[in-house]
Design a protein around this motif. Structure first.
Motif, mmCIF file in Angstrom:
data_model
loop_
_atom_site.group_PDB
_atom_site.id
_atom_site.type_symbol
_atom_site.label_atom_id
_atom_site.label_comp_id
_atom_site.label_asym_id
_atom_site.label_seq_id
_atom_site.Cartn_x
_atom_site.Cartn_y
_atom_site.Cartn_z
ATOM 1 N N ALA A 151 0.843 -1.127 -0.088
ATOM 2 C CA ALA A 151 -0.082 0.121 0.015
ATOM 3 C C ALA A 151 0.769 1.150 -0.015
ATOM 4 O O ALA A 151 0.290 2.279 -0.662
ATOM 5 C CB ALA A 151 -0.910 0.025 1.153
ATOM 6 N N THR A 152 1.935 1.005 0.576
ATOM 7 C CA THR A 152 2.928 2.191 0.530
ATOM 8 C C THR A 152 3.519 2.708 -0.521
ATOM 9 O O THR A 152 3.977 3.680 -0.928
ATOM 10 C CB THR A 152 4.006 2.269 1.704
ATOM 11 O OG1 THR A 152 4.774 0.978 1.337
ATOM 12 C CG2 THR A 152 3.416 1.796 3.145
ATOM 13 N N GLN A 153 3.601 1.771 -1.459
ATOM 14 C CA GLN A 153 4.131 1.615 -2.919
ATOM 15 C C GLN A 153 3.151 2.144 -3.900
ATOM 16 O O GLN A 153 3.318 2.786 -4.920
ATOM 17 C CB GLN A 153 4.864 0.481 -3.267
ATOM 18 C CG GLN A 153 5.918 0.346 -2.224
ATOM 19 C CD GLN A 153 6.834 -0.911 -2.553
ATOM 20 O OE1 GLN A 153 6.293 -1.539 -3.622
ATOM 21 N NE2 GLN A 153 7.706 -1.376 -1.498
ATOM 22 N N THR A 154 1.830 1.587 -3.896
ATOM 23 C CA THR A 154 1.029 1.637 -4.920
ATOM 24 C C THR A 154 -0.528 2.283 -4.450
ATOM 25 O O THR A 154 -0.946 3.017 -5.292
ATOM 26 C CB THR A 154 0.405 0.424 -5.510
ATOM 27 O OG1 THR A 154 -0.189 -0.563 -4.499
ATOM 28 C CG2 THR A 154 1.650 -0.555 -5.896
ATOM 29 N N GLY A 155 -0.686 2.436 -3.120
ATOM 30 C CA GLY A 155 -1.900 3.178 -2.820
ATOM 31 C C GLY A 155 -2.748 2.057 -2.473
ATOM 32 O O GLY A 155 -2.871 0.809 -2.570
ATOM 33 N N LEU A 156 -3.886 2.483 -1.440
ATOM 34 C CA LEU A 156 -4.847 1.571 -0.797
ATOM 35 C C LEU A 156 -6.058 0.805 -1.846
ATOM 36 O O LEU A 156 -6.038 -0.374 -1.819
ATOM 37 C CB LEU A 156 -5.685 2.461 0.301
ATOM 38 C CG LEU A 156 -6.839 1.676 0.874
ATOM 39 C CD1 LEU A 156 -6.230 0.648 1.763
ATOM 40 C CD2 LEU A 156 -7.485 2.645 1.707
ATOM 41 N N ARG A 157 -6.017 1.666 -2.898
ATOM 42 C CA ARG A 157 -7.199 1.087 -3.919
ATOM 43 C C ARG A 157 -6.576 -0.114 -4.566
ATOM 44 O O ARG A 157 -7.112 -1.166 -4.848
ATOM 45 C CB ARG A 157 -7.610 2.096 -4.906
ATOM 46 C CG ARG A 157 -8.248 1.570 -5.929
ATOM 47 C CD ARG A 157 -8.643 2.708 -7.051
ATOM 48 N NE ARG A 157 -9.612 2.095 -8.233
ATOM 49 C CZ ARG A 157 -9.067 1.500 -9.225
ATOM 50 N NH1 ARG A 157 -7.563 1.300 -9.394
ATOM 51 N NH2 ARG A 157 -9.717 0.971 -10.142
ATOM 52 N N GLU A 158 -5.378 0.006 -4.936
ATOM 53 C CA GLU A 158 -4.612 -0.956 -5.687
ATOM 54 C C GLU A 158 -4.535 -2.318 -4.914
ATOM 55 O O GLU A 158 -4.642 -3.475 -5.142
ATOM 56 C CB GLU A 158 -3.485 -0.584 -6.255
ATOM 57 C CG GLU A 158 -3.313 0.178 -7.648
ATOM 58 C CD GLU A 158 -3.851 1.685 -7.158
ATOM 59 O OE1 GLU A 158 -4.011 1.933 -6.042
ATOM 60 O OE2 GLU A 158 -4.208 2.286 -8.393
ATOM 61 N N VAL A 159 -4.361 -2.080 -3.527
ATOM 62 C CA VAL A 159 -3.869 -3.237 -2.286
ATOM 63 C C VAL A 159 -5.340 -3.819 -2.228
ATOM 64 O O VAL A 159 -5.336 -4.985 -2.146
ATOM 65 C CB VAL A 159 -3.486 -2.655 -0.989
ATOM 66 C CG1 VAL A 159 -3.674 -3.764 -0.051
ATOM 67 C CG2 VAL A 159 -1.810 -2.145 -1.371
ATOM 68 N N LEU A 160 -6.497 -3.118 -2.276
ATOM 69 C CA LEU A 160 -7.826 -3.709 -1.726
ATOM 70 C C LEU A 160 -8.132 -4.560 -3.031
ATOM 71 O O LEU A 160 -8.699 -5.593 -3.130
ATOM 72 C CB LEU A 160 -8.852 -2.584 -1.803
ATOM 73 C CG LEU A 160 -8.672 -1.650 -0.318
ATOM 74 C CD1 LEU A 160 -9.654 -0.784 -0.140
ATOM 75 C CD2 LEU A 160 -8.910 -2.918 0.853
ATOM 76 N N LEU A 161 -7.976 -4.011 -4.295
ATOM 77 C CA LEU A 161 -8.357 -4.710 -5.454
ATOM 78 C C LEU A 161 -7.462 -6.107 -5.692
ATOM 79 O O LEU A 161 -7.910 -6.841 -6.554
ATOM 80 C CB LEU A 161 -8.136 -3.720 -6.847
ATOM 81 C CG LEU A 161 -9.527 -2.698 -6.924
ATOM 82 C CD1 LEU A 161 -9.190 -1.911 -8.042
ATOM 83 C CD2 LEU A 161 -10.722 -3.449 -6.988
ATOM 84 N N GLY A 162 -6.295 -6.047 -5.070
ATOM 85 C CA GLY A 162 -5.200 -6.964 -5.338
ATOM 86 C C GLY A 162 -5.378 -7.873 -4.265
ATOM 87 O O GLY A 162 -5.107 -9.150 -4.471
ATOM 88 N N ALA A 163 -5.910 -7.783 -2.989
ATOM 89 C CA ALA A 163 -5.869 -8.448 -1.883
ATOM 90 C C ALA A 163 -7.130 -9.037 -1.641
ATOM 91 O O ALA A 163 -7.243 -10.326 -1.285
ATOM 92 C CB ALA A 163 -5.276 -8.021 -0.604
ATOM 93 N N LEU A 164 -8.234 -8.274 -1.905
ATOM 94 C CA LEU A 164 -9.577 -8.927 -1.279
ATOM 95 C C LEU A 164 -9.931 -9.940 -2.082
ATOM 96 O O LEU A 164 -10.548 -10.924 -1.828
ATOM 97 C CB LEU A 164 -10.605 -7.749 -1.128
ATOM 98 C CG LEU A 164 -10.375 -6.763 -0.133
ATOM 99 C CD1 LEU A 164 -11.456 -5.534 -0.298
ATOM 100 C CD2 LEU A 164 -10.538 -7.300 1.285
ATOM 101 N N PRO A 165 -9.829 -9.803 -3.541
ATOM 102 C CA PRO A 165 -10.218 -11.025 -4.393
ATOM 103 C C PRO A 165 -9.488 -12.244 -4.037
ATOM 104 O O PRO A 165 -10.230 -13.417 -4.099
ATOM 105 C CB PRO A 165 -9.934 -10.602 -5.974
ATOM 106 C CG PRO A 165 -9.948 -9.012 -5.853
ATOM 107 C CD PRO A 165 -9.529 -8.639 -4.500
ATOM 108 N N VAL A 166 -8.272 -12.234 -3.715
ATOM 109 C CA VAL A 166 -7.283 -13.409 -3.204
ATOM 110 C C VAL A 166 -8.054 -14.099 -2.042
ATOM 111 O O VAL A 166 -7.981 -15.162 -1.928
ATOM 112 C CB VAL A 166 -6.086 -13.031 -2.952
ATOM 113 C CG1 VAL A 166 -5.179 -14.260 -2.651
ATOM 114 C CG2 VAL A 166 -5.450 -12.346 -4.399
ATOM 115 N N LEU A 167 -8.562 -13.115 -1.097
ATOM 116 C CA LEU A 167 -9.054 -13.718 0.144
ATOM 117 C C LEU A 167 -10.364 -14.464 -0.142
ATOM 118 O O LEU A 167 -10.684 -15.457 0.514
ATOM 119 C CB LEU A 167 -9.405 -12.571 1.176
ATOM 120 C CG LEU A 167 -8.174 -11.840 1.669
ATOM 121 C CD1 LEU A 167 -8.583 -10.672 2.640
ATOM 122 C CD2 LEU A 167 -7.224 -12.887 2.429
ATOM 123 N N VAL A 168 -11.058 -13.982 -1.076
ATOM 124 C CA VAL A 168 -12.259 -14.690 -1.539
ATOM 125 C C VAL A 168 -12.037 -15.914 -2.363
ATOM 126 O O VAL A 168 -12.555 -17.124 -1.964
ATOM 127 C CB VAL A 168 -13.312 -13.858 -2.552
ATOM 128 C CG1 VAL A 168 -14.570 -14.776 -2.977
ATOM 129 C CG2 VAL A 168 -13.654 -12.574 -1.680
#
Length: 312
Positions: free
Chosen positions: A146-163
């Motif tokens: 998140a410190t490198q790309t931003g919160l939006r990118e992290v949420l779109l990158g992490a939340l789908p993997v959690l599902v």
């Protein structure tokens, strides 16, 4: 034990191709729907070819007939266990490096016991506290991202993997329950194909096809390039055939719960292999201190979790 660990580590090496090549295809402009669906189209051809080459052509035909006779069940199980799982994994590769996706994917060790509980199966709960280490590691990895790309990118990158981490064990558990025939709300499927791991993968692959066709029609992605066709074939061969075969051999070789735990623990090496693969092939920089700490907690927590489970 050494042979089991070696086979498991080799399986993790080939499994990691999924994360590295999905990220590579995303950076090259390949649409994530093709990266996901083409893998299973390739796998369908490879599985049918493998079964025919190993003298199991009749079993392959019986598997197709078994799919037709229980098409609703296989479509649901395949769409969840293969379709939803892999579609979300490839979607995440658009927003996060492969090693971050691989690290986040380790949360499937948290999801599996919850899925088992959902089916009324007993799960030793004393090891679940160790899953906090795994989750903490995943959080640290994504905080650094998140410190490198931003919160939006992290949420779109992490939340789908959690599902996806829940979808994969859920689809596989549906097949396991149908094989046992103990749940009245699921069909009891007693057939020789259910005893062959490659036939089970074939049935789930067939079940995922309606979802892939629906995604292609809904998103209308531009036609894939020859490079994307080739790379999805490599992923299908490396992850879908070679890695799966090596991992199945490793688990089949195990003669105790400790050896089974050792085989399962080797899959945490997917994070390391994905990290090295991206650094060498894509020129990505290594993670910082926070990222390395997150990787360490994830791998350490996974190892301790499976070790404790094996003694339960």
């Amino acid at each position: 034990m050494f042979r089991i660990i070696l086979l498991g580590v080799l399986a993790a090496l080939f499994f990691s191709s999924t994360f590295v090549l999905n990220r590579a295809m995303s950076l090259e402009g390949g649409h994530w729907v093709w990266s996901a669906s083409l893998r299973y189209f390739w796998m369908l051809a490879m599985l049918l070819g493998w079964l025919a080459a190993t003298g199991k052509a009749r079993l392959a035909r019986e598997s197709v007939a078994l799919y037709r006779s229980h098409w609703v069940f296989w479509t649901v199980a395949g769409s969840i266990g293969f379709g939803v799982f892999y579609a979300l994994i490839t979607f995440s590769s658009v927003f996060a490096p492969g090693w971050v996706v691989a690290a986040t994917w380790q949360t499937t060790i948290l999801a599996t016991p919850l899925v088992l509980l959902g089916f009324g199966r007993r799960v030793p709960l004393k090891a679940l506290a160790l899953t906090a280490l795994i989750f903490a590691g995943v959080v640290l990895v994504n905080i650094e991202q998140a410190t490198q790309t931003g919160l939006r990118e992290v949420l779109l990158g992490a939340l789908p993997v959690l599902v996806a981490a829940f979808a994969y064990p859920l689809g596989n558990q549906l097949v396991w329950e149908a094989r046992r025939g103990e749940k009245t709300y699921l069909p009891a499927i007693d057939h020789p194909a259910m005893d062959d791991p490659f036939c089970r993968v074939l049935l789930l692959t067939l079940g995922s096809l309606p979802l892939w066709f629906a995604l292609i029609l809904f998103t209308a992605p531009p036609l894939p390039s020859m490079g994307q066709l080739a790379q999805t074939a490599v992923v299908a061969a490396c992850s879908g055939v070679i890695a799966t075969s090596l991992f199945l051999v490793a688990r089949h070789t195990a003669s105790s719960t400790a050896e089974l735990a050792a085989a399962d623990c080797t899959q945490s090496m997917e994070v390391v292999f994905s990290l090295v693969g991206e650094a060498l092939l894509l020129g990505h920089v290594m993670p910082g201190l926070l990222g390395w700490l997150g990787i360490g907690l994830t791998m350490g927590g996974l190892t301790l979790y499976i070790t404790v489970q094996s003694r339960s």
